[in-house]
Write an enzyme that holds these catalytic residues in place. Sequence first.
Site, mmCIF file in Angstrom:
data_model
loop_
_atom_site.group_PDB
_atom_site.id
_atom_site.type_symbol
_atom_site.label_atom_id
_atom_site.label_comp_id
_atom_site.label_asym_id
_atom_site.label_seq_id
_atom_site.Cartn_x
_atom_site.Cartn_y
_atom_site.Cartn_z
ATOM 1 N N GLU A 38 -3.037 1.616 5.248
ATOM 2 C CA GLU A 38 -1.686 1.058 5.079
ATOM 3 C C GLU A 38 -1.776 -0.272 4.349
ATOM 4 O O GLU A 38 -2.610 -1.120 4.673
ATOM 5 C CB GLU A 38 -1.059 0.869 6.460
ATOM 6 N N SER A 130 8.906 8.334 3.367
ATOM 7 C CA SER A 130 8.935 8.519 1.911
ATOM 8 C C SER A 130 9.987 9.491 1.413
ATOM 9 O O SER A 130 9.710 10.340 0.563
ATOM 10 C CB SER A 130 7.562 8.947 1.390
ATOM 11 N N SER A 131 11.197 9.336 1.923
ATOM 12 C CA SER A 131 12.279 10.165 1.384
ATOM 13 C C SER A 131 12.527 9.813 -0.087
ATOM 14 O O SER A 131 12.878 10.696 -0.879
ATOM 15 C CB SER A 131 13.553 9.983 2.205
ATOM 16 N N ASP A 178 2.899 7.284 -1.991
ATOM 17 C CA ASP A 178 3.927 8.222 -1.529
ATOM 18 C C ASP A 178 4.189 9.314 -2.563
ATOM 19 O O ASP A 178 4.299 10.499 -2.237
ATOM 20 C CB ASP A 178 5.228 7.470 -1.223
HETATM 21 C C1 GLA Z 1 5.407 1.996 1.351
HETATM 22 C C2 GLA Z 1 5.048 2.048 -0.131
HETATM 23 C C3 GLA Z 1 3.637 2.589 -0.331
HETATM 24 C C4 GLA Z 1 2.641 1.814 0.536
HETATM 25 C C5 GLA Z 1 3.127 1.726 1.980
HETATM 26 C C6 GLA Z 1 2.251 0.850 2.830
HETATM 27 O O1 GLA Z 1 5.462 3.299 1.848
HETATM 28 O O2 GLA Z 1 5.964 2.873 -0.834
HETATM 29 O O3 GLA Z 1 3.292 2.524 -1.690
HETATM 30 O O4 GLA Z 1 2.390 0.549 -0.004
HETATM 31 O O5 GLA Z 1 4.450 1.233 2.060
HETATM 32 O O6 GLA Z 1 1.003 1.418 2.979
#
Ligand code: GLA
Length: 393
Positions: A38, A130-131, A178
Site C-alpha cells: 500500500e 477502485s470503482s 488499480d
Molecule cells: C489508491 C491509488 C493507488 C494506490 C493506493 C494506495 O488506490 O489509486 O494507485 O496508490 O491508493 O496503495
Amino acid sequence: MKPIADRTPTMVQEFKNFYHTSPTHVAIAPGRVNLIGEHTDYNEGFVLPVALTRDVRFVVRPRPDRQVRITSLEFDASADFDLDHLAYDDSTLWINYIQGVAMMLEAEGLRLTGMDAVLSGNVPRGSGLSSSAALEVAAAKAFMAVSGQLDALDGPTIALVAQRAENKFVGVQCGIMDQFISVLGKAGHALLIDCRSLDYELTPFPADASLVIGNTKASRSLASSAYNERRQECETGVDLLRPALPGITALRDVSSDALEANKDRLPETIYRRCRHVVSEDERVLTMADALGRDDLAAAGRLMDASHASLRDDYEVSSPALDAMVEAMHSAPGCYGARLTGAGFGGCAVALVEPGREQSVADAIYKYYPKVTNIWPDVYATPAADGARVIELL
Ligand code: GLA
C-alpha cells in the site's frame, strides 16, 4: 453475503428499451482488493492485488458518427459528449472518466468510433475498491470494441491510458496499481506488479485461503488531500536521501539498511513515511513468496505488519479501519487483516480459512457497529478475472 447476479441480461434489455436496437458488445472491468503493497505504487515499488467479482460494465453498440451517449443505471441519468469536443463537465462528474479515457486512447494513436451505451457498476463507490479504475478500464475496452481495435494496445498500455485519464483529465493523482490489476487480473491468482518496469507475475492464490472484505462505510473526506501530502513527503524523503545515496530516483531504490544508516538526514515524520514504504516493499515480495509456499500463517502476519505500518508510520488508517481490522481478528480462522487501498476509511481485507467467511462476517457485524455506530458491509470474494469483452450478436 448474497451471491451477485449477472447484470448483463438486464443491461441488454435496458439498452433495447432506451436505444430501440440491440447492443453488440459488453465490456467488463473489475474492481480490486490489494492484498499488500500500500502506497508503494507511486514510489515505483511492488504491489500484490487481486481482481474482484464486482465490476463496472458497458453494454454498447457503435454509432456511425463521433457521438457518445451513455445511460447509467445506478446514477439513473444519461449523459453524452462528442469525441471531437471533449471538455471537463462540472455537472456530471462520472462522464469525465469516460471522456478522459477517450482522449488518452486517441493520444495513443487510436481513432475512436462513437457509441451508444448502458453503464452499470456494482463496485462500491468511494470505498477503496477502485470503482474509478474499473470505470476507466471498462470504458477503454468498450471504445476499443466498438472501434474494431480490441487488440490495438497491450494490457499495460491500457492500464497507463486509464491512469492518464484519471491523472490528467479527472485530476486525481493515483498510481498505476488499480488500473493494472483491473486489466490484467486472473481468476485464482494475485498479481505481483513491479510498478517501475510494469513487469508482472501471476501468483496462484492458495486454494485453502479466502478473502473477506469489510467496508467501514466511514467517510473518506481526508483521503485525497492526505494522499497528495504523502506523495509529497515521499519525494521529500528521496531528495533528502539523495546526497548520501546518489542515483536513487524513488524510495524503491532505498533498502531498510540504507534508510537506517541515513536516518539522521530526515525529519522524524519523513523518516516514518519512508520506513513504511521501504518495509512495505519488502513485505510484498515476502508475501508473494509465502503465498507461493502456501504459508498462510506467514502471509497473515505480513498483512498485520502492513496494517501496523500504515497506521503508525504512514498514518493513513482511521479509528473505523482499526476497529474493522480488530473485529476481523477476533474471529477464529482469520490469518491476518489490514486496511486496503488509500486508507482514511474505505475497506479492510482479511485472509481467512475457507468455510470461516461467515464467522468473520458475524464478528464484524457484532463488534464494528458497537465501536463506530456505523453499519458495515461485508463481501467475500475469490480472486477473479481482469477486464474482458464479450460479443453479443
Ligand atoms: C489508491 C491509488 C493507488 C494506490 C493506493 C494506495 O488506490 O489509486 O494507485 O496508490 O491508493 O496503495
